[in-house]
Design an enzyme around this catalytic site. Structure first.
Site, short mmCIF file in Angstrom:
data_model
loop_
_atom_site.label_atom_id
_atom_site.label_comp_id
_atom_site.label_asym_id
_atom_site.label_seq_id
_atom_site.Cartn_x
_atom_site.Cartn_y
_atom_site.Cartn_z
N SER A 147 0.86 -1.20 0.00
CA SER A 147 0.00 0.00 0.00
C SER A 147 0.88 1.23 0.00
CB SER A 147 -0.88 0.02 1.24
OG SER A 147 -1.49 1.30 1.38
N TYR A 162 -1.04 -1.31 9.96
CA TYR A 162 -1.29 -1.56 8.54
C TYR A 162 -0.06 -1.16 7.72
CZ TYR A 162 -3.80 -1.24 4.04
OH TYR A 162 -4.22 -1.37 2.73
P1 NAD Z 1 -12.01 -5.31 0.65
O1 NAD Z 1 -12.31 -5.11 2.10
O2 NAD Z 1 -13.09 -5.05 -0.34
O3 NAD Z 1 -11.42 -6.76 0.41
C1 NAD Z 1 -10.67 -7.45 1.36
C2 NAD Z 1 -11.07 -8.90 1.26
O4 NAD Z 1 -10.24 -9.66 2.15
C3 NAD Z 1 -12.53 -9.17 1.66
O5 NAD Z 1 -13.13 -10.00 0.69
C4 NAD Z 1 -12.41 -9.87 3.02
O6 NAD Z 1 -13.47 -10.75 3.29
C5 NAD Z 1 -11.08 -10.58 2.85
N1 NAD Z 1 -10.44 -10.90 4.12
C6 NAD Z 1 -10.30 -10.09 5.20
N2 NAD Z 1 -9.69 -10.76 6.19
C7 NAD Z 1 -9.44 -12.01 5.73
C8 NAD Z 1 -8.82 -13.15 6.30
N3 NAD Z 1 -8.36 -13.14 7.57
N4 NAD Z 1 -8.70 -14.26 5.53
C9 NAD Z 1 -9.18 -14.29 4.27
N5 NAD Z 1 -9.79 -13.23 3.69
C10 NAD Z 1 -9.90 -12.10 4.41
O7 NAD Z 1 -10.77 -4.36 0.33
P2 NAD Z 1 -9.98 -4.02 -1.02
O8 NAD Z 1 -9.92 -2.56 -1.11
O9 NAD Z 1 -10.47 -4.83 -2.17
O10 NAD Z 1 -8.51 -4.52 -0.59
C11 NAD Z 1 -7.82 -5.56 -1.24
C12 NAD Z 1 -6.36 -5.43 -0.86
O11 NAD Z 1 -5.83 -4.21 -1.36
C13 NAD Z 1 -6.10 -5.38 0.65
O12 NAD Z 1 -4.92 -6.11 0.95
C14 NAD Z 1 -5.90 -3.93 0.93
O13 NAD Z 1 -5.13 -3.71 2.09
C15 NAD Z 1 -5.19 -3.50 -0.33
N6 NAD Z 1 -5.22 -2.07 -0.59
C16 NAD Z 1 -6.41 -1.44 -0.79
C17 NAD Z 1 -6.41 -0.08 -1.01
C18 NAD Z 1 -7.70 0.67 -1.22
O14 NAD Z 1 -7.65 1.90 -1.22
N7 NAD Z 1 -8.84 0.03 -1.41
C19 NAD Z 1 -5.22 0.63 -1.05
C20 NAD Z 1 -4.02 -0.05 -0.84
C21 NAD Z 1 -4.04 -1.41 -0.62
#
Ligand code: NAD
Length: 256
Positions: A147, A162
């Protein structure tokens, strides 16, 4: 020479259960390009439903499994299950993650453990399990999700545990790249900036999106498709000479 990809190949994605998430969007994007798809999520029903939709939409093979990726045995069992049902595992993308908006002085042991165990250790357990199969086959692609908050010290929504976990993913991926390179396996990280999903405390208002976009050099925040497209490149056969890298998909928020 690199070992070529098999004709039928599978990508396993963790964290593809949430309806507006990056994992789900990437599952459809990769299936459209011909990848068979294995999905792992803590919400096993959502993983299975999404897999069924992906298969019906794109005519590929797909399956889902439920697991908390922070639980090593569960994570390993989920990859075992999917590998038994689908063609050769060629790519792993570890999207599963949780946010943490808690200010540093209020972070207690439970919060630290929750965030580091899912984001960093969860990425490690599925990566290690998948890497064993890839090394055996002599070909593989691994993508970890960092991230911009690891690079800029927070600044969007999530804070210290995080950022620490996401920085750890970069170190993990670089080390995996070095050790697995001789086995034909590449490992890279994607570092997204703010992406329009529900992970930052719920669906983003237009005001929040505008404020986040104002920080970067483009006039918008990212979409799940922006990350899906970067993933598709990094796991492609043509990306075989790219390893140990961090690809920022962040609208120019962090330039280095
Ligand atoms: P999201 O919350 O929509 O998706 C996260 C998914 O991970 C969900 O489906 C959830 O059920 C699953 N999850 C959570 N804990 C879990 C566990 N212990 N075991 C298995 N599955 C689990 O969020 P997103 O925005 O799609 O994020 C996806 C990835 O991208 C994450 O790693 C997040 O940190 C990263 N990210 C997102 C952003 C953003 O702005 N959205 C920015 C940087 C990084």
């Amino acid at each position: 020479m690199s070992t070529p990809f098999p004709d039928e190949r599978t990508a396993i994605l963790t964290g593809a259960g949430s309806p507006r998430g990056i994992g789900r969007a990437t599952a459809f994007h990769l299936a459209e390009a011909g990848w068979n798809i294995g999905l792992i999520d803590v919400d096993g029903a959502a993983a299975a439903e999404t897999a069924a939709e992906v298969a019906a939409t794109h005519g590929v093979r797909a399956a889902g499994a439920g697991a908390d990726v922070a639980d090593r045995d569960a994570a390993v069992a989920a990859v075992d299950t999917l590998e038994g049902q689908l063609p050769q595992l060629v790519a792993l993308v570890a999207f599963a993650g949780v946010a943490s908006p808690v200010p540093y002085l209020d972070v207690d042991a439970d919060e630290w453990r929750r965030v580091v165990s899912v984001n960093l250790e969860g990425t490690h357990w599925v990566t290690q399990r998948a890497a064993r199969s890839m090394a055996r086959h002599g070909v593989g692609r691994i993508v970890g999700i960092s991230s911009v908050s690891a690079q800029r010290g927070g600044g969007t929504y999530s804070k210290t545990p995080y950022s620490a976990a996401k920085a750890g993913i970069v170190g993990l991926i670089r080390s995996v790249a070095r050790e697995l390179g001789p086995h034909g396996v590449t490992a890279n990280a994607i570092s997204p900036g703010p992406i329009d999903t529900d992970i930052m405390g719920g669906t983003l208002s237009d005001e929040r999106k505008a404020a986040m976009a104002a920080d970067g050099v483009l006039t918008r925040i990212g979409t799940p498709r922006d990350v899906a497209a970067a993933t598709a490149y990094l796991i492609s056969e043509d990306a075989g000479f790219v390893t140990g890298q961090t690809l920022n998909v962040d609208g120019g928020l962090y330039m280095h």
